[in-house]
Write an enzyme that holds these catalytic residues in place. Structure first.
Site, mmCIF file in Angstrom:
data_model
loop_
_atom_site.group_PDB
_atom_site.id
_atom_site.type_symbol
_atom_site.label_atom_id
_atom_site.label_comp_id
_atom_site.label_asym_id
_atom_site.label_seq_id
_atom_site.Cartn_x
_atom_site.Cartn_y
_atom_site.Cartn_z
ATOM 1 N N GLU A 178 0.874 -1.123 -0.573
ATOM 2 C CA GLU A 178 -0.129 -0.094 -0.062
ATOM 3 C C GLU A 178 1.074 1.479 0.013
ATOM 4 O O GLU A 178 0.748 1.521 0.446
ATOM 5 C CB GLU A 178 -0.997 0.081 1.568
ATOM 6 C CG GLU A 178 -1.929 -1.476 1.965
ATOM 7 C CD GLU A 178 -2.957 -1.164 2.360
ATOM 8 O OE1 GLU A 178 -2.627 0.121 2.830
ATOM 9 O OE2 GLU A 178 -3.583 -1.850 2.364
ATOM 10 N N GLU A 216 -5.667 -8.450 1.005
ATOM 11 C CA GLU A 216 -5.856 -8.192 2.161
ATOM 12 C C GLU A 216 -7.040 -7.904 1.590
ATOM 13 O O GLU A 216 -7.549 -7.495 0.714
ATOM 14 C CB GLU A 216 -5.703 -6.597 2.541
ATOM 15 C CG GLU A 216 -4.445 -6.695 3.196
ATOM 16 C CD GLU A 216 -3.580 -5.491 4.124
ATOM 17 O OE1 GLU A 216 -4.790 -4.382 4.864
ATOM 18 O OE2 GLU A 216 -2.363 -5.400 3.860
HETATM 19 O O1 IFM Z 1 -3.319 -2.873 8.974
HETATM 20 C C1 IFM Z 1 -3.924 -1.835 8.129
HETATM 21 C C2 IFM Z 1 -2.959 -3.172 7.240
HETATM 22 O O2 IFM Z 1 -1.235 -2.518 7.642
HETATM 23 C C3 IFM Z 1 -2.932 -1.998 6.125
HETATM 24 N N1 IFM Z 1 -3.996 -2.055 5.299
HETATM 25 C C4 IFM Z 1 -5.262 -1.838 5.775
HETATM 26 C C5 IFM Z 1 -5.142 -3.066 7.253
HETATM 27 C C6 IFM Z 1 -6.844 -2.043 7.966
HETATM 28 O O3 IFM Z 1 -6.388 -0.682 8.287
#
Ligand code: IFM
Length: 458
Positions: free
Chosen positions: A171, A359
């Site tokens: 990210e 994710e």
């Molecule tokens: O916890 C975070 C993760 O580190 C990166 N993506 C989003 C998740 C939730 O905010």
């Protein structure tokens, strides 16, 4: 809620079902075995930055409990684990001395995964930049990209023989815009010029990282994990549609453009080019090397309308109200159709390789009930609905290869500290007891069916 067996039938037998975490969010042991501070150690210890001034000193104590945590993944029948490597454990000052005990930790972790027949998906950078690099400007300095390349080589030389996949960055949107423009994440800057420098040098570091991987461990599939935004205009007006396009370019194009097209978005450069660092000859070629895969992190849509304020910085948008009434405990709108349209749009606009959902998940903060169980039905519903969308994408022919639930367990949720919980497994931070939630049991019933017999390998 969908029955896990019914849902499983909608995925190919070789589909990867995994769980994800990140080093700073779970490891703790912030001073153990030669680790030095990261920017998040400094940031979380500053007043007013992180809820309750929570920090990563102990977190889920995973550094000491990793065997038990891997046993838990295995018991859940989950066959892939996405984790990140802490640069400050490997090269504690960012440059210079390599810290062997730090490498030993991940060496044991990867061996532990192999011993349990769990695939190892590593991420090289999930935001824990060695604090010492801030002396040179952190991500606003070109030198950090080369420091990252060296770190990537060191890690791949040690672990590359056993990794199933590696991502350079998690990210970049967060470590660039959220950290250098919106001031919410470390180092907490609010400056467009700094943010544009961080953007280009992060993109460059990604490309140099891919070079490092291909030099040292060319057999490991190399990728990049992006939290692409599903940008939806707040109305059908021409102004809001134009605003949504600008937002798309700023939030997605700033990364997808250079990586998958070898160019920054033209409108964005026209608006902000005077604040950009020098893009040197060859930078865009390095950044746009072909990847083996990419990862999509998706949680919620981004709804925008035009900002009429003439002095507003590009992309000159405002938040538009949510459409769905369902929100998670962190306040994010639940709207699964945006995942479908996002994947469709991205494959339409860019030439993308195969995709893993690296994710997806939901924040709900319910704790243990009188029976010692966690009834988190809304999280289970979120997973069920979003996995249904992934199955639809597969049916439509998109090359979706896997799905990682965020997160294996409750952990340090950055600026929100420990109060926001995303885990399939509940963590009691006083005792470090792990309890599999209702959603975790459901996910485990689904994941345990994979890999299924007679699958074709990729
Ligand atoms: O916890 C975070 C993760 O580190 C990166 N993506 C989003 C998740 C939730 O905010």
């Amino acid at each position: 809620m969908t029955d896990p067996k019914t849902l499983a039938a909608r995925f190919p037998g070789d589909f990867v079902f995994g769980v994800a975490t990140a080093s700073f969010q779970i490891e703790g042991a912030s001073k153990a075995d030669g680790r030095k501070p990261s920017i998040w150690d400094a940031f979380s210890n500053m007043p007013g930055r992180v809820f309750g001034r929570h920090n990563g000193d102990i977190a889920c104590d995973h550094y000491n409990r990793w065997e038990q945590d891997l046993d838990l993944i295995a018991e859940m029948g989950v066959s892939a684990y996405r984790f990140s490597i802490a640069w400050p454990r490997i090269i504690p000052e960012g440059t210079g001395r390599i810290n062997e005990p730090g490498l030993d930790f991940y060496d044991k972790l990867v061996d532990g995964l192999k011993a349990r027949n769990i695939k190892a998906f590593a991420t090289l950078y999930h935001w824990d930049l060695p604090l010492a690099l801030m002396g040179d400007g952190g991500w606003t300095a070109r030198s950090t990209a080369y420091a990252f390349q060296r770190y990537a080589k060191v890690v791949m030389a040690r672990l590359g023989d056993r990794l199933d996949a590696v991502a350079t960055f998690n990210e970049p949107w967060c470590s660039v815009w959220l950290s250098h423009l919106y001031g919410v994440h470390a180092p907490g800057e609010r400056n467009m010029e700094a943010a544009l420098h961080a953007m280009h040098y992060t993109n460059l570091a990604h490309g140099l990282g891919v070079d490092a991987i291909r030099q040292v461990a060319p057999q490991v599939p190399a990728g990049l994990v992006l939290n692409a935004h599903s940008v939806i205009p707040g109305s059908d007006s021409a102004e809001d549609k134009a605003a949504a396009e600008r937002a798309f370019q700023f939030h997605n194009g700033a990364f997808f453009g250079p990586v998958f097209k070898g160019e920054y978005p033209a409108d964005m450069m026209e608006a902000l080019g005077d604040k950009m660092p020098k893009v040197e000859d060859g930078d865009l070629e390095i950044i746009s090397q072909k990847l083996d895969w990419w990862g999509l992190n998706y949680y919620t849509p981004m709804r925008v309308s035009a900002n009429p304020d003439a002095s507003a910085d590009y992309p000159a948008t405002k938040d538009a109200p949510p459409v769905s009434k369902v929100k998670t405990d962190i306040g994010w709108e639940v709207y699964a159709p945006a995942l479908k349209s996002l994947v469709e749009t991205l494959y339409d606009r860019y030439e993308l390789p195969v995709c893993y959902i690296t994710e997806n998940g939901a924040c709900y903060n319910m704790g243990l009930d009188a029976k010692g169980e966690v009834d988190d039905q809304p999280r289970l519903d979120y997973y069920s609905e979003h996995l249904g969308v992934v199955a639809d994408l597969i049916k439509d022919g998109f090359p979706m290869r896997g799905y990682f639930a965020w997160s294996l367990m409750d952990n340090f949720e950055w600026a929100e500290g420990y109060r926001m919980r995303f885990g399939l497994v509940h963590v009691d931070y006083d005792t470090q007891v792990r309890t599999v939630k209702k959603s975790g049991k459901w996910y485990s019933e689904l994941a345990a069916q994979f890999p299924a017999g007679n699958y074709k390998s990729a």
